[in-house]
Design a protein around this motif. Structure first.
Motif, PDB file in Angstrom:
ATOM      1  N   ASP A   4       0.894  -1.222   0.073  1.00  0.00           N
ATOM      2  CA  ASP A   4      -0.105   0.116   0.031  1.00  0.00           C
ATOM      3  C   ASP A   4       0.864   1.365  -0.084  1.00  0.00           C
ATOM      4  N   PHE A   5       0.174   2.498  -0.116  1.00  0.00           N
ATOM      5  CA  PHE A   5       0.903   3.655   0.016  1.00  0.00           C
ATOM      6  C   PHE A   5       0.152   4.623   0.940  1.00  0.00           C
ATOM      7  N   ASP A  20       1.304   5.852   3.541  1.00  0.00           N
ATOM      8  CA  ASP A  20       2.481   6.738   4.055  1.00  0.00           C
ATOM      9  C   ASP A  20       2.279   7.999   3.134  1.00  0.00           C
ATOM     10  N   TRP A  21       2.417   7.821   1.760  1.00  0.00           N
ATOM     11  CA  TRP A  21       2.224   9.044   0.635  1.00  0.00           C
ATOM     12  C   TRP A  21       0.988   9.560   0.849  1.00  0.00           C
ATOM     13  N   LYS A  27      -7.482   0.796   1.093  1.00  0.00           N
ATOM     14  CA  LYS A  27      -6.318  -0.374   0.894  1.00  0.00           C
ATOM     15  C   LYS A  27      -6.983  -1.485   0.480  1.00  0.00           C
ATOM     16  N   ASN A  40       3.078   1.911   7.474  1.00  0.00           N
ATOM     17  CA  ASN A  40       3.134   2.931   6.402  1.00  0.00           C
ATOM     18  C   ASN A  40       2.285   4.007   6.946  1.00  0.00           C
ATOM     19  N   TYR A  41       1.229   3.639   7.863  1.00  0.00           N
ATOM     20  CA  TYR A  41       0.382   5.070   8.339  1.00  0.00           C
ATOM     21  C   TYR A  41       1.396   5.450   9.182  1.00  0.00           C
ATOM     22  N   ALA A  91       4.312   5.888   9.276  1.00  0.00           N
ATOM     23  CA  ALA A  91       5.386   6.929   8.524  1.00  0.00           C
ATOM     24  C   ALA A  91       4.628   8.250   7.979  1.00  0.00           C
ATOM     25  N   ARG A 142      10.353   8.706   4.787  1.00  0.00           N
ATOM     26  CA  ARG A 142       9.593   7.558   4.430  1.00  0.00           C
ATOM     27  C   ARG A 142      10.322   6.682   3.332  1.00  0.00           C
ATOM     28  N   ARG A 148      10.738   2.812   4.259  1.00  0.00           N
ATOM     29  CA  ARG A 148      10.605   1.916   3.151  1.00  0.00           C
ATOM     30  C   ARG A 148      11.708   0.957   3.016  1.00  0.00           C
ATOM     31  N   ARG A 165      12.173  -1.222   5.865  1.00  0.00           N
ATOM     32  CA  ARG A 165      11.014  -2.076   5.802  1.00  0.00           C
ATOM     33  C   ARG A 165      11.342  -3.541   5.162  1.00  0.00           C
ATOM     34  N   THR A 199       5.712  -8.449   7.873  1.00  0.00           N
ATOM     35  CA  THR A 199       5.161  -7.921   6.658  1.00  0.00           C
ATOM     36  C   THR A 199       5.422  -8.949   5.390  1.00  0.00           C
TER      37      THR A 199
END
Lengths: 272, 261
Positions: free
Chosen positions: A81-82, A84-85, A114, A164-165, A167, A181, A185, A188, A217
């Protein structure tokens, strides 16, 4: 009970809208049909050459190694997922303001997005790439214990989102978070065994990796998929490692909750 | 004419610095992370060799040299050329590429200059450092080796530039496809390892077909004094690949419809 039902209805509605939104870009997703197999082909060459004359490396046979990379590749299509972005973009531009005015938590909204996005990924990435692995590379990606594999992948889905959230939440402090991030990443994926199985890392490093959330993960769902788990000399039964994964999901939920409570106080809506 | 180009180049670098200076902390972190990201492949190589195995016919230092040169080549090509992919991406999505087309300079030059990305210079520094370190652990290259290396390095950058042309060109039609970089990385993975790991036909295809071996393998082999017929064939194929990239860019730019926004 009614709140669970209404939560599920909300999730389904947001996921459906996200599905519709991203279905417009399905040709972008179909690039995975080239990307995944190309990476895998490179791994086939690399590992076939380094395995010459060796029975096992890093505790895996050549067949096990190829299954590892194959499973890692397709599981990624289910968990990526993204968040974070997306979150940092909303905070930086001030558009996040509209989300805190809504009668639902942004975290749940993002999680539902997501879910929709990955359902689309299941159809346009997971299934076609799985078929390519099966028919072209002759890699039968069938989980050793389907129930536990499905549960482990579901937990990896949640943990990946929560990492990610978290981040993305750093945007409340840093505004622009490209660097941090990218660092998260990198750590991670490296510490999750995406580039190379964690059993190749030095023993001391493996002991540290065991306690970090990253292995849950990718490394853990892949090993559960393959039917056995060990790291840093610790061999666990499948139900034990999946239980640990559930505990890690709860811990990461706590981390996002703490970051949210601290970060939201700093949000000013600048840029909106 | 040349002075104008140089002036534009210097201004683009200054603008790029000024843009990133607004968030200095993030810039320094991104700068460091770009370098660290590139160390993943050498780390994997290190872990593979540490586990007691090797790439056939290559010592760890020799394999590392390929990856160091790969980093060096990317360190030159990415800051200079690959930013233009994002420029086309953004402008095609917004439908604002017309502004570039209206300017009295080559659209390719302007797009390239607009895309200069100083963050990527960390790769160059990392590449130089890694090449120096690996060469230090290997027998001294001969004069012929250095000469061949100097010949192959620009060719390596040219191949990467060609990829940038293909990627940027595709975005005039394939609007908003941010995954072109993932596709590039999937292709480039074949240029980071010794040729001996591939089957013979693929080894030849990577030299005389899609010249991925020209990016890092051949410059490294030149320094190691290993010369082969494949290196010879990589020269015309790299030039042809570049010509094709240029042709593709020009064809795609004509198809730009300005339909974004």
């Amino acid at each position: 009970m009614p709140s669970i039902v209404s939560g599920f209805k909300t999730l389904r509605a947001v996921a459906f809208v996200t599905w519709k939104e991203w279905a417009a870009y399905r040709s972008h997703m179909l690039l995975s049909l080239a990307i995944g197999p190309a990476y895998f082909l490179a791994q086939v060459f690399i590992w076939k050459s380094v395995f010459a004359g060796k029975e096992t490396l890093g505790g895996l046979t050549l067949e096990g190694m190829l299954l590892y990379y194959g499973a890692s590749s397709v599981i990624y299509y289910l968990t990526m997922d993204f968040a974070d972005w997306n979150l940092q973009m909303l905070v930086r531009t001030g558009r996040f303001l509209t989300y805190i005015l809504r009668p639902m938590s942004h975290r749940f909204f993002a999680f539902s997005q997501k879910a929709g996005h990955r359902m689309l990924g299941f159809v346009f990435e997971f299934i076609p790439v799985w078929l390519i692995f099966f028919f072209v590379f002759r890699i039968p990606l069938v989980p050793a214990r389907p129930f536990w594999a499905a549960l482990s992948i579901a937990l990896a889905f949640v943990i990946m989102f929560l990492i990610n959230y978290s981040a993305g939440l750093l945007a409340f402090w840093l505004t622009r978070t490209d660097g941090i991030r990218a660092l998260i990443r990198l750590l991670r994926d490296l510490l999750a065994g995406v580039f190379i199985p964690l059993s190749f890392f030095p023993e001391a490093a493996q002991k540290i990796l065991f306690f970090l959330p990253f292995q849950f993960t990718s490394y853990v769902p892949v090993r559960v998929f393959l039917g056995s788990y060990d790291l840093a000399g610790i061999r666990l039964e499948i139900h034990e490692i999946v239980g640990l994964q559930a505990i890690m999901a709860l811990a990461m939920f706590g981390v996002t909750e703490a970051l949210w409570r601290l970060g939201i106080k700093r949000f000013t809506g600048a840029g909106a | 004419m040349k002075n104008w180009t140089l002036m534009l180049f210097i201004r683009s670098i200054r603008t790029s610095f000024a843009e990133r200076a607004a968030y200095r902390g993030d810039f320094f972190l991104s700068f460091a992370v770009s370098f660290l990201l590139e160390l993943v492949t050498p780390l994997v190589t290190l872990l593979v060799y540490r586990s007691g195995t090797s790439f056939p016919g290559w010592t760890m230092e020799e394999a590392m040299l390929i990856q160091a040169i790969f980093l060096l080549s990317r360190g030159i090509a990415f800051p200079l050329f690959f930013g233009m992919v994002w420029v086309v991406f953004d402008q095609a999505v917004q439908g604002s590429f017309e502004i570039t087309l209206l300017k009295p300079r080559s659209p390719l030059l302007l797009t390239m200059l607009r895309g200069i990305d100083i963050e990527g210079l960390s790769r160059l520094l990392g590449g130089l450092l890694l090449v120096a370190l690996t060469i230090g652990n290997l027998p001294k290259p001969s004069a012929a080796g250095w000469l061949a290396f100097v010949f192959f390095m620009p060719l390596s950058v040219l191949v990467l530039f060609s990829f940038a042309l293909f990627m940027a060109g595709s975005l005039f039609v394939w609007i908003g496809n941010s995954r072109v970089f993932e596709l590039l990385e999937a292709v480039l993975v074949f240029s980071r390892y010794p040729g001996s790991i591939y089957s013979k036909p693929l080894e030849w295809a990577l030299a005389a077909g899609l010249p991925l071996s020209a990016i890092a393998l051949f410059p490294a082999e030149a320094l190691l004094g290993r010369f082969s017929a494949q290196m010879f064939f990589a020269v015309p194929s790299s030039l042809a690949f570049f010509a094709l990239g240029l042709f593709f860019w020009k064809s795609m730019i004509r198809r730009y419809a300005g339909g974004g926004g």
